[in-house]
Design a protein around this motif. Structure first.
Motif, short mmCIF file in Angstrom:
data_model
loop_
_atom_site.label_atom_id
_atom_site.label_comp_id
_atom_site.label_asym_id
_atom_site.label_seq_id
_atom_site.Cartn_x
_atom_site.Cartn_y
_atom_site.Cartn_z
N MET A 1 73.79 82.57 12.73
CA MET A 1 74.74 83.31 13.57
C MET A 1 74.27 84.75 13.79
SD MET A 1 77.42 83.39 15.40
CE MET A 1 78.25 81.85 15.01
N GLU A 2 73.70 85.35 12.73
CA GLU A 2 73.24 86.74 12.85
C GLU A 2 72.19 86.89 13.94
OE1 GLU A 2 73.62 85.13 10.09
OE2 GLU A 2 74.56 86.33 8.52
N ARG A 3 71.29 85.90 14.03
CA ARG A 3 70.22 85.99 15.03
C ARG A 3 70.77 85.80 16.44
NH1 ARG A 3 65.01 86.07 13.61
NH2 ARG A 3 65.49 85.06 11.63
N ILE A 4 71.76 84.96 16.59
CA ILE A 4 72.39 84.78 17.89
C ILE A 4 73.03 86.08 18.35
CG2 ILE A 4 74.21 83.58 19.16
CD1 ILE A 4 73.74 81.15 17.39
N ILE A 5 73.72 86.75 17.42
CA ILE A 5 74.34 88.04 17.75
C ILE A 5 73.28 89.05 18.16
CG2 ILE A 5 75.63 89.99 16.78
CD1 ILE A 5 77.10 87.94 15.00
N LEU A 6 72.16 89.05 17.42
CA LEU A 6 71.07 89.97 17.76
C LEU A 6 70.55 89.69 19.17
CD1 LEU A 6 68.98 92.14 16.89
CD2 LEU A 6 67.56 90.26 16.03
N MET A 7 70.36 88.41 19.50
CA MET A 7 69.89 88.05 20.83
C MET A 7 70.83 88.58 21.91
SD MET A 7 68.78 84.05 20.28
CE MET A 7 67.22 83.57 19.51
N VAL A 8 72.12 88.37 21.70
CA VAL A 8 73.11 88.79 22.69
C VAL A 8 73.14 90.31 22.83
CG1 VAL A 8 75.57 88.84 23.24
CG2 VAL A 8 74.54 86.73 22.38
N LEU A 9 73.14 91.00 21.71
CA LEU A 9 73.21 92.46 21.75
C LEU A 9 72.00 93.08 22.44
CD1 LEU A 9 74.66 93.31 18.22
CD2 LEU A 9 75.83 93.43 20.42
N ARG A 10 70.82 92.55 22.15
CA ARG A 10 69.61 93.13 22.71
C ARG A 10 69.44 92.78 24.19
NH1 ARG A 10 64.54 92.60 18.66
NH2 ARG A 10 63.76 94.16 20.12
N LEU A 11 70.15 91.75 24.64
CA LEU A 11 70.04 91.34 26.05
C LEU A 11 71.39 91.47 26.76
CD1 LEU A 11 67.82 88.16 25.57
CD2 LEU A 11 67.11 90.33 26.58
N LEU A 12 72.25 92.31 26.23
CA LEU A 12 73.60 92.41 26.77
C LEU A 12 73.62 92.75 28.25
CD1 LEU A 12 76.47 92.12 25.76
CD2 LEU A 12 76.52 94.57 25.30
N TYR A 13 72.64 93.54 28.68
CA TYR A 13 72.60 93.93 30.09
C TYR A 13 72.20 92.77 31.00
CZ TYR A 13 67.48 94.01 29.66
OH TYR A 13 66.17 93.66 29.46
N LYS A 14 71.62 91.71 30.42
CA LYS A 14 71.22 90.55 31.21
C LYS A 14 72.21 89.40 31.14
CE LYS A 14 67.58 89.88 32.82
NZ LYS A 14 67.06 90.02 34.21
N VAL A 15 72.98 89.34 30.07
CA VAL A 15 73.84 88.19 29.81
C VAL A 15 74.82 87.88 30.94
CG1 VAL A 15 75.66 87.28 28.30
CG2 VAL A 15 73.59 88.28 27.30
N PRO A 16 75.56 88.85 31.48
CA PRO A 16 76.53 88.51 32.55
C PRO A 16 75.88 87.84 33.76
CG PRO A 16 76.96 90.70 31.68
CD PRO A 16 75.65 90.28 31.10
N GLY A 17 74.74 88.39 34.19
CA GLY A 17 74.07 87.81 35.35
C GLY A 17 73.55 86.41 35.07
N TRP A 18 72.98 86.22 33.89
CA TRP A 18 72.50 84.89 33.51
C TRP A 18 73.65 83.90 33.44
CZ3 TRP A 18 68.94 86.71 28.92
CH2 TRP A 18 67.68 87.07 29.44
N TRP A 19 74.74 84.31 32.84
CA TRP A 19 75.88 83.41 32.67
C TRP A 19 76.42 82.95 34.02
CZ3 TRP A 19 77.81 80.45 29.11
CH2 TRP A 19 79.11 79.94 29.24
N ILE A 20 76.51 83.88 34.96
CA ILE A 20 76.99 83.52 36.29
C ILE A 20 76.06 82.50 36.94
CG2 ILE A 20 77.31 84.41 38.64
CD1 ILE A 20 78.30 87.04 37.34
N GLU A 45 63.30 81.40 31.67
CA GLU A 45 63.44 82.86 31.60
C GLU A 45 64.41 83.26 30.49
OE1 GLU A 45 65.16 86.66 34.18
OE2 GLU A 45 65.13 84.65 35.07
N VAL A 46 65.58 82.64 30.49
CA VAL A 46 66.60 82.96 29.50
C VAL A 46 66.09 82.67 28.09
CG1 VAL A 46 68.90 82.38 28.63
CG2 VAL A 46 68.52 82.59 31.09
N THR A 47 65.50 81.50 27.92
CA THR A 47 65.03 81.08 26.60
C THR A 47 63.93 81.99 26.07
OG1 THR A 47 65.56 78.76 27.06
CG2 THR A 47 63.97 79.20 25.31
N THR A 48 62.94 82.26 26.89
CA THR A 48 61.82 83.10 26.45
C THR A 48 62.28 84.49 26.08
OG1 THR A 48 60.31 81.85 27.88
CG2 THR A 48 59.54 83.97 27.08
#
Length: 247
Positions: A1-20, A45-48
């Motif tokens: 879970m900690e690593r998932i949170i790290l992924m989200v936090l470090r890519l927070l600026y990309k997450v909304p666009g990817w999710w849409i 792209e998202v995975t890498t």
């Protein structure tokens, strides 16, 4: 879970666009609008980017073993949710997967599954399971590639394998397609260990079994061959880790 949170936090600026995009690409009415190359390019792209953000290095071996023609099934050992990220980063061609019904509606799994038209199998319903097996075989005949986890569920013992179920290979037998064993090593460490330290996960695409090689075999015999090849690869690349379990 900690690593998932790290992924989200470090890519927070990309997450909304990817999710849409992920949600848009997966809608039935948009399935013809966005072709498989577009959808798979987004997944790669998202995975890498997520793997890099999560401090995970992916080592890929044996990509040259993948059949040149589409229409094959990959049979890997199963260590956890991170396994599919290994495939999306390293497998250069569109592919889908079969998952157990219990995880089909999990957040992100559901959205990714819709993008690639993954199949959810209810293992307690024989009729539904056979329907999925036949649907997969028909799509493979038409040139689709699939991932099927023959253990049926993830191992919770690190790099040690569970028994491979013969029934998992019925789709390949019906489709008369190449069977590609895949060895996954240390994938469980990404999400199952409470750490965000740098880590490496390995994926090994092994030499495929052609239909001519397994024709006439029982599915349990095919399962035993595939399992033994994967175990041998794990023993070769991670001999000291096979006895390591996840508590």
């Amino acid at each position: 879970m900690e690593r998932i949170i790290l992924m989200v936090l470090r890519l927070l600026y990309k997450v909304p666009g990817w999710w849409i995009k992920v949600c848009r690409y997966g809608k039935d009415e948009n399935f013809e609008k966005y072709d498989e190359e577009q959808r798979y390019a987004l997944l790669q792209e998202v995975t890498t980017r997520a793997n890099r953000a999560g401090r995970v290095t992916v080592e890929c071996y044996g990509r040259e073993n993948l059949p040149k023609e589409n229409g094959y099934i990959l049979f890997p050992n199963h260590q956890g949710l991170f396994d599919t990220l290994l495939f999306f980063e390293t497998h250069g061609r569109f592919l889908s997967f079969v998952m157990k019904k219990e995880v089909a509606n999990a957040l992100l799994v559901k959205q990714i599954g819709r993008m690639v038209r993954a199949k959810a199998m209810d293992r307690s319903d024989v009729r539904q399971s056979m329907t999925v097996i036949k649907e997969v075989s028909e799509e493979v005949k038409k040139g689709r590639n699939y991932i099927i986890f023959p253990e049926g569920t993830r191992s919770r013992e690190g790099n040690k394998l569970l028994n491979f179920k013969g029934g998992a290979f019925k789709s390949a037998v019906y489709a008369k397609c190449p069977i590609v064993p895949v060895a996954i090593i240390d994938s469980y460490k990404a999400f199952d260990i409470h750490s965000i330290k740098k880590m490496t996960a390995q994926i090994h695409y092994l030499e495929p079994l052609t239909y001519e090689q397994y024709k006439g075999m029982k599915t349990v015999e095919i399962a035993a061959i595939v399992k033994s090849r994967i175990e041998a690869e794990i023993e070769r690349y991670a001999p000291e880790k096979r006895e390591t379990g996840v508590n």
